[in-house]
Design an enzyme around this catalytic site. Structure first.
Site, short mmCIF file in Angstrom:
data_model
loop_
_atom_site.label_atom_id
_atom_site.label_comp_id
_atom_site.label_asym_id
_atom_site.label_seq_id
_atom_site.Cartn_x
_atom_site.Cartn_y
_atom_site.Cartn_z
N ASP A 284 0.86 -1.17 0.00
CA ASP A 284 0.00 0.00 0.00
C ASP A 284 0.91 1.24 0.00
O ASP A 284 2.13 1.14 0.12
CB ASP A 284 -0.95 -0.03 1.21
CG ASP A 284 -2.17 0.85 0.97
OD1 ASP A 284 -2.13 1.69 0.05
OD2 ASP A 284 -3.16 0.73 1.72
C1 BGC Z 1 -5.05 3.16 0.31
C2 BGC Z 1 -5.22 2.12 -0.78
C3 BGC Z 1 -5.07 2.77 -2.14
C4 BGC Z 1 -3.74 3.46 -2.20
C5 BGC Z 1 -3.42 4.08 -3.55
C6 BGC Z 1 -3.84 4.03 0.12
O1 BGC Z 1 -3.85 5.11 0.98
O2 BGC Z 1 -4.98 2.50 1.56
O3 BGC Z 1 -6.47 1.51 -0.64
O4 BGC Z 1 -5.23 1.81 -3.14
O5 BGC Z 1 -3.71 4.48 -1.21
O6 BGC Z 1 -4.14 5.21 -3.80
#
Ligand code: BGC
Length: 759
Positions: A284
Site C-alpha cells: 500500500d
Molecule cells: C489506500 C489504498 C489505495 C492506495 C493508492 C492508500 O492510501 O490505503 O487503498 O489503493 O492508497 O491510492
C-alpha cells in the site's frame, strides 16, 4: 455411448486447453528469460518501483523527473494518472525511449466505478445482487481501460465488524460468506479472461485483516488468533485469489506483531504456498517506508524485509529503488530474491498483452464512446436503487406521491460533490445531479419541490477538530438561526418534508474513523425542529458506515438509508422515493443501538452465559450490558420493502445427511402486499456442537428474487458438507458430525428454523 463420446470430447477439450495454457506459459517464460537476460540489476529493481504520478502533465512527461526515471528503467508502473492521452504520452517514453522498451503498468483506485460511479462498495453489497455487482466491475473496467488504465486497486475485501472504522465504506460488510461471493464477482467483472483491451487487472486488498484495527481507528494495530483469521477474515481474500485475481495489496497493519508488508508468513506461506497465488504483491501507499515508524529498522532494513517476505512492488516508498542494490552488494538479499519479484511484474505485463501492444489501453478514440455513457449510467442508476435500505416506514409514508408541495431540506439535499461517495478518484462531480435536481426531474410539473439547506453539516465545522474536507467546503456562512428560520418557512409551505441528512462523503472512507456515531447535533436539531412542525417527515439518511439511529428510529416515521449512491444517486433516490422501484436493499453490516456496542456483528459466539430472547432488561451475571441490550438496532440482513413478504413451509428434504450427500432446504415466499418487488431470501446455519465453539448463526446461502404482487415462489438451497466446513483448532478445514439448525428468513433475526443431523 453418446454420453461417453461427450465425456471424451470434453476431456479432449480440457486437455487441449491445458496444453494451450502450458504452451502459453512456456512462451511467456522464454520471453521473460530472454528479456531478463538483457536487464541490468538496476533495471530489474526498477520494475519493482511504483511511484505516484501527480505531477506528470501532457507534453511535459519527457522533462519531468518521473519521465527521466522511466527512461532510465527505474519505474515499473504509475498510478492515479487520469487521461488516456497523458497515459499514452508516458507509455511512449517507456517503450520508445527506454533501453529495453518495457511497457509500464498504469494503475488507479477504480473502486466503485470510473466516471460512471456506482454506489460505494458497502452499499453495493446491500443489493446482494451478484450478477449486477459483477457487471458494475465490468463497466468500471470498460471505462477505466478506455481511459488508459490497465490495473485497478480493487476489490477491497476486508471484513469489518466495527462501524467506527471509516473504511467499512469500501468493503462488503461483516460477513465472510457474502464477502467471498462479492470478491469473486468483482474479480471476474474486472478481469474477464484478461485478453480484451477492456479487461483490467484486479488487486485484492488489503491483505490482511485491515478491517479489524483496535477500536476502529484507521491504521491501528490488529491482533487476533489464526483460528479467527481463517474462519472470519481470510475467506474473501482466498475467494478472490481463487477467482484469479492477478495482484494483491499488502495492508498497513501488523499481523502477529509484524507489519503485513514485511510478513513472510502472510505473503509467502499463506498467499503463495497455501493458496497458490501466482500473481504479484504490491505494497500500500508508503507501506515499506512506514515499517520504519513501526520500529522494524531503517529504509534498507525494511526494504529487504518486504522483498524477502514476498512483496514484489513498492508503492511510493522508494525503498526498493533506493536500497536493494546496496543490500545485494552486502549479501543481505540475493539476486534470486530480486529476480523472482521482477519476473512476477513482467509476467503481469505479459499476461495483460502489453509486450504485444504497449498501447493496448491507449486508444484515444475510446473515452468519447465508452466513458459515462447513457447505458452505463442507466445501469448504475438501477443498481443504486437496489442498494437503498428501508429501515422504517410507519404509516407507509413512502412512497411519496408526486403532488402538492414537497420540501427537500438538509445539507445533503443540494450538493453535487457528495453524491459519488468516498474513493471515487475519476469522478467528475460537475456532471452529476443534486437531489433537488433529481426530485424536480422526477415530479415534472405534477408537484413543486421546495428546498432549504437548514443547517451546516456540523455546528463547528470551522473548528479543525471537526472539519471534514467536504464539510468545510459545504459550509454556509449564514448564522445557524437564519438557516433554521429559512428551513421552517419552507417547511411551513409544504405538505411533506424530506430531510436529507447524515454524513458528508468524506466522513467515511480512509482515515475517517469516528468515536461518536450519532447524527451531528446541528442536523439532529434541524430534524427535531422539522418534526415539531407536525408535518410528515421522511429521513433520507446518507452515510458510508452504520451509524447510531436510535433517536431517529424512535422519532421519525420513515427512514431510507441511501449510503452514497454514485453518479446517479439523485435519480435513483427519486426512483425509490416516488415509487417507481420498491426498495430491496438489505444491510450487510449491523446498525448498533449505541457506539459502545462496537464491534458488533451477528455471527457471534454464544458464550457460556448468553442472554435469552425472553430475558428482559439487564440480567446479572450474564453476558450483557447494564444499559443496553446486546442486539443491533437494525440487524444484519435487515431491510423493508413497500410490499410485505410471507415466509412459509420451510422444509428440509431429509432429516439426516451424510458427508458425501446433500440435502435441500426450501421455503415459499409470497408477496402479500401491493407492490411488485424484489426480496433477498437468506439462509443461515448453526452447527450446534463442535470441537471448537461455532457461531450462533452464519450466512450460508441467499437468493434475490422478484415477486409480482400476490405471487409466490419456492426458493431452494442446497446444503452439502462443504458448506458446513470450518477451521478447527488445528486449522484443518473440516465438518463435524452432529446436529445443525437451518434458518431461513428475510434477515438474520426473523428466521424460521429446522434441524438436521450430519452423519
Ligand atoms: C489506500 C489504498 C489505495 C492506495 C493508492 C492508500 O492510501 O490505503 O487503498 O489503493 O492508497 O491510492
Amino acid at each position: 455411448m453418446k454420453l461417453n463420446k461427450l465425456v471424451l470430447a470434453s476431456a479432449l477439450l480440457l486437455t487441449s486447453a491445458a496444453t494451450a495454457l502450458a504452451s502459453n506459459d512456456a512462451k511467456m517464460d522464454k520471453f521473460i528469460d530472454d528479456l531478463m537476460g538483457k536487464m541490468t540489476v538496476q533495471e530489474k529493481i526498477g520494475q519493482l518501483n511504483l511511484p505516484v504520478t501527480g505531477e506528470i502533465v501532457t507534453g511535459q512527461a519527457k522533462s519531468s523527473d518521473v519521465a527521466s526515471q522511466i527512461k532510465a528503467g527505474k519505474v515499473g508502473g504509475l498510478f492515479n494518472l487520469k487521461g488516456v492521452d497523458r497515459i499514452r504520452d508516458v507509455q511512449r517514453v517507456a517503450v520508445e525511449e527506454g533501453r529495453l522498451h518495457i511497457p509500464l503498468l498504469f494503475g488507479m483506485d477504480v473502486i466503485h466505478g470510473y466516471e460512471t460511479v456506482y454506489p460505494i462498495p458497502l452499499a453495493l453489497s446491500c443489493s446482494w445482487d451478484m450478477p449486477a455487482i459483477q457487471h458494475s466491475a465490468r463497466v468500471a473496467a470498460i471505462e477505466a481501460s478506455a481511459d488508459g488504465i490497465c490495473w485497478t486497486f480493487s476489490p477491497m475485501v476486508d471484513i469489518c465488524q466495527d462501524a467506527r472504522w471509516g473504511r467499512i465504506a469500501e468493503g462488503s460488510g461483516e460477513d465472510p460468506y457474502l464477502g467471498s461471493r462479492i470478491a469473486e464477482a468483482m474479480v471476474k467483472g474486472y478481469q474477464g479472461d484478461l485478453t480484451r483491451n477492456d479487461e483490467i487487472l484486479a488487486c485484492v486488498k488489503h491483505f490482511a485483516l485491515y478491517g479489524a484495527p483496535e477500536a476502529g481507528r484507521d491504521y491501528n494495530s490488529v491482533d487476533m488468533s489464526h483460528w479467527r483469521m481463517f474462519n472470519e477474515y481470510f475467506p474473501p481474500y482466498k475467494a478472490a485469489i481463487e477467482a484469479g485475481a492477478g495482484s494483491v495489496m499488502a495492508s498497513f497493519n501488523i499481523v502477529d506483531g509484524v507489519p503485513a508488508t514485511g510478513n513472510r508468513w502472510l505473503m509467502t506461506e499463506i498467499l503463495r504456498e497455501k493458496w497458490n497465488f501466482d500473481g504479484f504483491v504490491v505494497t500500500d501507499y508508503t507501506g515499506i517506508y512506514e515499517m520504519i515508524a513501526h520500529g522494524m529498522g531503517d529504509l534498507q532494513d525494511v526494504g529487504r524485509l518486504a522483498l524477502q517476505a514476498g512483496v514484489d512492488m513498492d508503492m511510493v516508498s522508494d525503498a526498493f529503488v533506493g536500497t536493494l542494490e546496496k543490500s545485494l552488494e552486502e549479501g543481505l538479499v540475493s539476486m534470486s530474491d530480486i529476480d523472482t519479484a521482477c519476473r512476477r511484474i513482467l509476467e503481469a505485463k505479459y499476461r495483460l498483452g502489453l509486450f504485444d501492444d504497449p498501447y493496448k489501453y491507449c486508444d484515444l478514440s475510446r473515452p468519447a464512446k465508452q466513458v459515462f455513457t447513457p447505458e452505463h449510467r442507466a445501469d448504475a442508476r438501477k443498481l443504486a436503487t437496489e442498494t437503498f435500505v428501508l429501515l422504517k416506514n410507519q404509516d407507509n409514508l413512502l412512497p411519496l406521491q408526486a403532488k402538492g408541495k414537497i420540501a427537500l431540506i438538509g445539507p445533503l439535499a443540494n450538493t453535487r460533490e457528495n453524491m459519488p461517495g468516498t474513493w471515487a478518484v475519476a469522478a467528475v462531480s460537475s456532471k452529476y445531479s443534486t437531489l433537488v435536481e433529481g426530485f424536480k426531474a422526477a415530479v415534472g410539473n405534477k408537484a413543486e419541490i421546495l428546498y432549504a439547506k437548514g443547517c451546516n453539516l456540523m455546528y463547528d465545522e470551522t473548528d479543525e477538530k471537526n472539519a471534514t474536507p467536504f464539510g468545510r467546503a459545504m459550509r454556509d456562512n449564514r448564522s445557524d438561526k437564519e438557516m433554521l428560520d429559512e428551513a421552517l418557512a419552507v417547511a411551513a409551505q409544504s405538505d411533506v418534508i424530506v430531510a436529507a441528512l447524515g454524513e458528508s462523503s468524506e466522513m467515511s472512507g480512509e482515515c475517517s474513523s469516528r468515536s461518536d456515531l450519532e447524527m451531528p447535533s446541528s442536523q439532529r436539531d434541524l430534524l427535531k425542529a422539522l418534526l415539531a412542525t407536525g408535518k410528515p417527515v421522511i429521513l433520507l439518511h446518507f452515510s458510508g458506515r452504520p451509524v447510531v439511529l436510535t433517536w431517529e428510529n424512535e422519532n421519525v416515521k420513515s427512514i431510507l438509508q441511501v449510503w452514497f449512491g454514485g453518479s446517479e444517486t439523485a435519480d435513483a433516490i427519486a426512483d425509490v422515493v416516488f415509487g417507481k422501484v420498491a426498495p430491496s436493499g438489505k444491510l450487510t453490516t449491523s446498525f448498533p443501538q449505541c457506539v459502545g456496542q462496537e464491534p458488533l456483528h451477528y455471527n457471534t459466539f454464544n458464550t457460556g452465559r448468553p442472554i435469552l430472547p425472553e430475558d428482559e432488561g439487564f440480567v446479572k451475571f450474564k453476558s450483557n450490558y447494564l444499559d443496553v441490550r446486546n442486539d443491533a438496532l437494525f440487524p444484519f440482513g435487515y431491510g423493508l420493502s413497500y410490499t410485505t413478504f410471507d415466509y412459509s413451509d420451510l422444509t428440509l428434504s431429509a432429516a439426516e445427511m451424510s458427508v458425501n450427500g446433500a440435502i435441500e432446504a426450501s421455503v415459499t415466499i409470497t408477496n402479500t402486499g401491493n407492490y411488485d418487488a424484489d426480496e433477498v431470501v437468506q439462509m443461515y446455519i448453526r452447527d450446534m456442537v463442535g470441537s471448537v465453539v461455532r457461531p450462533v448463526k452464519e450466512l450460508k446461502g441467499f437468493q434475490r428474487i422478484s415477486l409480482k404482487k400476490g405471487e409466490s415462489k419456492k426458493v431452494t438451497f442446497t446444503i452439502d458438507a462443504e458448506l458446513l466446513k470450518f477451521y478447527n483448532a488445528k486449522l484443518d478445514f473440516v465438518c463435524e458430525p452432529g446436529e445443525f439448525e437451518v434458518m431461513v428468513g428475510p434477515n438474520s433475526r426473523d428466521v424460521k428454523v429446522k434441524k438436521f443431523f450430519l452423519k
